[in-house]
Scaffold this motif. Structure first.
Motif, PDB file in Angstrom:
ATOM      1  N   ALA A 176      27.040  43.033 -45.193  1.00 10.30           N
ATOM      2  CA  ALA A 176      26.291  42.625 -46.381  1.00 10.30           C
ATOM      3  C   ALA A 176      27.171  41.904 -47.395  1.00 10.30           C
ATOM      4  O   ALA A 176      26.772  40.888 -47.964  1.00 10.30           O
ATOM      5  CB  ALA A 176      25.638  43.842 -47.022  1.00 10.30           C
ATOM      6  N   ARG A 177      28.368  42.396 -47.639  1.00  9.65           N
ATOM      7  CA  ARG A 177      29.207  41.800 -48.674  1.00  9.65           C
ATOM      8  C   ARG A 177      29.637  40.395 -48.271  1.00  9.65           C
ATOM      9  O   ARG A 177      30.199  40.193 -47.206  1.00  9.65           O
ATOM     10  CB  ARG A 177      30.444  42.670 -48.938  1.00  9.65           C
ATOM     11  N   GLY A 178      29.349  39.453 -49.147  1.00 10.81           N
ATOM     12  CA  GLY A 178      29.703  38.067 -48.864  1.00 10.81           C
ATOM     13  C   GLY A 178      28.692  37.344 -48.014  1.00 10.81           C
ATOM     14  O   GLY A 178      28.913  36.189 -47.638  1.00 10.81           O
ATOM     15  N   ALA A 179      27.558  37.991 -47.692  1.00 14.10           N
ATOM     16  CA  ALA A 179      26.517  37.322 -46.917  1.00 14.10           C
ATOM     17  C   ALA A 179      25.917  36.182 -47.732  1.00 14.10           C
ATOM     18  O   ALA A 179      25.698  36.305 -48.940  1.00 14.10           O
ATOM     19  CB  ALA A 179      25.428  38.314 -46.514  1.00 14.10           C
ATOM     20  N   ALA A 180      25.665  35.058 -47.087  1.00 18.99           N
ATOM     21  CA  ALA A 180      25.087  33.895 -47.759  1.00 18.99           C
ATOM     22  C   ALA A 180      23.572  34.041 -47.821  1.00 18.99           C
ATOM     23  O   ALA A 180      22.941  34.462 -46.847  1.00 18.99           O
ATOM     24  CB  ALA A 180      25.462  32.617 -47.026  1.00 18.99           C
ATOM     25  N   ILE A 181      23.012  33.680 -48.962  1.00 21.03           N
ATOM     26  CA  ILE A 181      21.562  33.652 -49.119  1.00 21.03           C
ATOM     27  C   ILE A 181      21.138  32.184 -49.123  1.00 21.03           C
ATOM     28  O   ILE A 181      21.539  31.411 -49.984  1.00 21.03           O
ATOM     29  CB  ILE A 181      21.124  34.335 -50.419  1.00 21.03           C
ATOM     30  N   TRP A 182      20.329  31.807 -48.128  1.00 20.46           N
ATOM     31  CA  TRP A 182      19.882  30.427 -47.958  1.00 20.46           C
ATOM     32  C   TRP A 182      18.396  30.311 -48.256  1.00 20.46           C
ATOM     33  O   TRP A 182      17.620  31.228 -47.961  1.00 20.46           O
ATOM     34  CB  TRP A 182      20.107  29.950 -46.517  1.00 20.46           C
ATOM     35  N   LEU A 183      18.006  29.174 -48.787  1.00 18.35           N
ATOM     36  CA  LEU A 183      16.598  28.854 -48.978  1.00 18.35           C
ATOM     37  C   LEU A 183      16.302  27.518 -48.317  1.00 18.35           C
ATOM     38  O   LEU A 183      16.943  26.513 -48.614  1.00 18.35           O
ATOM     39  CB  LEU A 183      16.237  28.768 -50.460  1.00 18.35           C
ATOM     40  N   ALA A 184      15.324  27.525 -47.416  1.00 15.51           N
ATOM     41  CA  ALA A 184      14.874  26.293 -46.772  1.00 15.51           C
ATOM     42  C   ALA A 184      13.469  25.952 -47.272  1.00 15.51           C
ATOM     43  O   ALA A 184      12.591  26.818 -47.288  1.00 15.51           O
ATOM     44  CB  ALA A 184      14.851  26.455 -45.253  1.00 15.51           C
ATOM     45  N   GLY A 185      13.290  24.712 -47.702  1.00 15.65           N
ATOM     46  CA  GLY A 185      11.962  24.191 -47.974  1.00 15.65           C
ATOM     47  C   GLY A 185      11.434  23.559 -46.708  1.00 15.65           C
ATOM     48  O   GLY A 185      12.087  22.689 -46.113  1.00 15.65           O
ATOM     49  N   GLU A 214      19.282  24.983 -49.350  1.00 15.78           N
ATOM     50  CA  GLU A 214      20.176  25.301 -50.464  1.00 15.78           C
ATOM     51  C   GLU A 214      20.759  26.693 -50.305  1.00 15.78           C
ATOM     52  O   GLU A 214      20.054  27.643 -49.933  1.00 15.78           O
ATOM     53  CB  GLU A 214      19.435  25.215 -51.800  1.00 15.78           C
ATOM     54  N   ARG A 215      22.039  26.789 -50.575  1.00 12.51           N
ATOM     55  CA  ARG A 215      22.691  28.097 -50.611  1.00 12.51           C
ATOM     56  C   ARG A 215      22.528  28.659 -52.019  1.00 12.51           C
ATOM     57  O   ARG A 215      23.031  28.079 -52.984  1.00 12.51           O
ATOM     58  CB  ARG A 215      24.163  27.970 -50.235  1.00 12.51           C
ATOM     59  N   LEU A 216      21.816  29.775 -52.127  1.00  9.38           N
ATOM     60  CA  LEU A 216      21.496  30.325 -53.441  1.00  9.38           C
ATOM     61  C   LEU A 216      22.606  31.189 -54.000  1.00  9.38           C
ATOM     62  O   LEU A 216      22.672  31.415 -55.205  1.00  9.38           O
ATOM     63  CB  LEU A 216      20.212  31.156 -53.355  1.00  9.38           C
ATOM     64  N   GLY A 217      23.457  31.696 -53.151  1.00  8.76           N
ATOM     65  CA  GLY A 217      24.527  32.569 -53.624  1.00  8.76           C
ATOM     66  C   GLY A 217      24.950  33.520 -52.534  1.00  8.76           C
ATOM     67  O   GLY A 217      24.658  33.312 -51.348  1.00  8.76           O
ATOM     68  N   GLU A 218      25.652  34.573 -52.922  1.00  4.12           N
ATOM     69  CA  GLU A 218      26.116  35.589 -51.985  1.00  4.12           C
ATOM     70  C   GLU A 218      25.552  36.947 -52.372  1.00  4.12           C
ATOM     71  O   GLU A 218      25.314  37.233 -53.546  1.00  4.12           O
ATOM     72  CB  GLU A 218      27.654  35.658 -51.970  1.00  4.12           C
ATOM     73  N   TRP A 219      25.354  37.768 -51.369  1.00  5.30           N
ATOM     74  CA  TRP A 219      24.880  39.134 -51.575  1.00  5.30           C
ATOM     75  C   TRP A 219      26.070  40.074 -51.498  1.00  5.30           C
ATOM     76  O   TRP A 219      26.920  39.947 -50.601  1.00  5.30           O
ATOM     77  CB  TRP A 219      23.857  39.470 -50.492  1.00  5.30           C
ATOM     78  N   ASP A 220      26.130  41.018 -52.419  1.00  4.44           N
ATOM     79  CA  ASP A 220      27.246  41.964 -52.411  1.00  4.44           C
ATOM     80  C   ASP A 220      26.881  43.299 -51.799  1.00  4.44           C
ATOM     81  O   ASP A 220      27.651  44.259 -51.849  1.00  4.44           O
ATOM     82  CB  ASP A 220      27.785  42.172 -53.833  1.00  4.44           C
ATOM     83  N   GLY A 221      25.683  43.362 -51.209  1.00  2.00           N
ATOM     84  CA  GLY A 221      25.263  44.605 -50.574  1.00  2.00           C
ATOM     85  C   GLY A 221      24.514  45.546 -51.492  1.00  2.00           C
ATOM     86  O   GLY A 221      23.996  46.571 -51.046  1.00  2.00           O
ATOM     87  N   MET A 222      24.436  45.194 -52.782  1.00  2.00           N
ATOM     88  CA  MET A 222      23.685  46.004 -53.732  1.00  2.00           C
ATOM     89  C   MET A 222      22.272  45.456 -53.888  1.00  2.00           C
ATOM     90  O   MET A 222      22.005  44.303 -53.549  1.00  2.00           O
ATOM     91  CB  MET A 222      24.395  46.022 -55.090  1.00  2.00           C
ATOM     92  N   ALA A 223      21.370  46.289 -54.390  1.00  2.00           N
ATOM     93  CA  ALA A 223      20.000  45.840 -54.628  1.00  2.00           C
ATOM     94  C   ALA A 223      20.027  44.645 -55.574  1.00  2.00           C
ATOM     95  O   ALA A 223      20.730  44.644 -56.590  1.00  2.00           O
ATOM     96  CB  ALA A 223      19.174  46.974 -55.215  1.00  2.00           C
TER      97      ALA A 223
END
Length: 267
Positions: A176-185, A214-223
């Motif tokens: 989870a830590r450092g996972a990329a959050i992507w959004l595709a249109g 678009e890469r929206l950011g990274e997830w740190d494993g927290m809610a």
């Protein structure tokens, strides 16, 4: 099968169609809004790398639409531009698509990229026309732990996507830590008359076409919560939004959700 030698460094162009923020949220109650499959609560993501200039791709394009009709699968098409030199410029290709495919090739230690290529949940790649192999890969992917992404509408123009705390589910903090959050249109189905190249004279149907990424950011494993500007996507002509949470270094998909942009309240 068509293939292209060489692996290039990955780079993904950022689109400007989305407003997103990672905000901490309170953990959801156990089981809230989650599908029955606790181990793999989200659909399996199938990414098809295809081209209008590839004469072996049409059967894979048809198969992708069939796969996306399944409740347990999200199928999206990344059109690549490296066959444009054959005489037909792919009208759906994004500059970021071929680098994403090459980044997968590097992560999976491939010596080449090819079309049609299906990448299943970031775990492995297959001939995009090989239904039997892809079906097996989908079943295998369901044995891997993922997280449930909960999507809610805020009016007509905003979508909230809630990510759980990884420790409350089966995905551990290492992924989870450092996972990329992507959004595709994503666009729905389109028919394209092909005038030149290997598919000259044919009118081909394409579906679930990635038109922005678009890469929206990274997830740190927290809610956490991501907020998507659905109005901007609709104004750009998009029909769906697909959110993907991907382990670091082009690893496996640990969460995915598909939202129809015409499903907003009042639509």
């Amino acid at each position: 099968m068509m293939k292209l030698n060489g692996i290039a460094a990955a780079g993904v162009a950022l689109a400007a169609l989305v407003t997103a923020a990672l905000l901490p949220v309170a953990p959801a109650a156990a089981g809230a809004g989650q599908p029955k499959d606790v181990m793999h609560p989200c659909p399996v993501l199938v990414e098809l790398y295809t081209s209008q200039g590839c004469n072996t791709c049409p059967p894979a394009d048809v198969l992708l639409e069939q796969l996306d009709a399944r409740e347990d699968v999200i199928g999206i098409a990344f059109h690549v531009d490296y066959w444009d030199y054959l005489g037909w410029k792919d009208s759906f290709a994004l500059d970021s698509n071929a680098p994403r495919q090459r980044a997968y090739a590097k992560a999976m230690e491939q010596s080449y990229v090819y079309t049609p290529q299906a990448v299943v949940d970031g775990l492995g790649h297959f001939n995009g026309s090989d239904k039997r192999a892809i079906d097996r890969a989908i079943d295998d992917a369901k044995m891997m732990a993922t997280v449930a992404l909960k999507t809610t509408w805020d009016g007509r123009d905003r979508i909230h996507v809630d990510l759980p705390e990884s420790g409350s589910q089966t995905v551990g903090p290492g992924l989870a830590r450092g996972a990329a959050i992507w959004l595709a249109g994503v666009d729905g189905a389109r028919e394209v008359p092909i005038a030149r190249g290997e598919n000259a004279g044919k009118t081909l149907r394409y579906s679930n076409i990635v038109r922005s990424m678009e890469r929206l950011g990274e997830w740190d494993g927290m809610a956490a919560r991501v907020t998507i500007d659905a109005g901007a996507l609709r104004a750009a002509g998009r029909e769906k939004a697909v959110v993907m949470v991907q382990a670091p270094d082009m690893g496996r998909i640990i969460g995915a959700a598909e939202i129809r942009l015409d499903s907003a309240p009042g639509s």
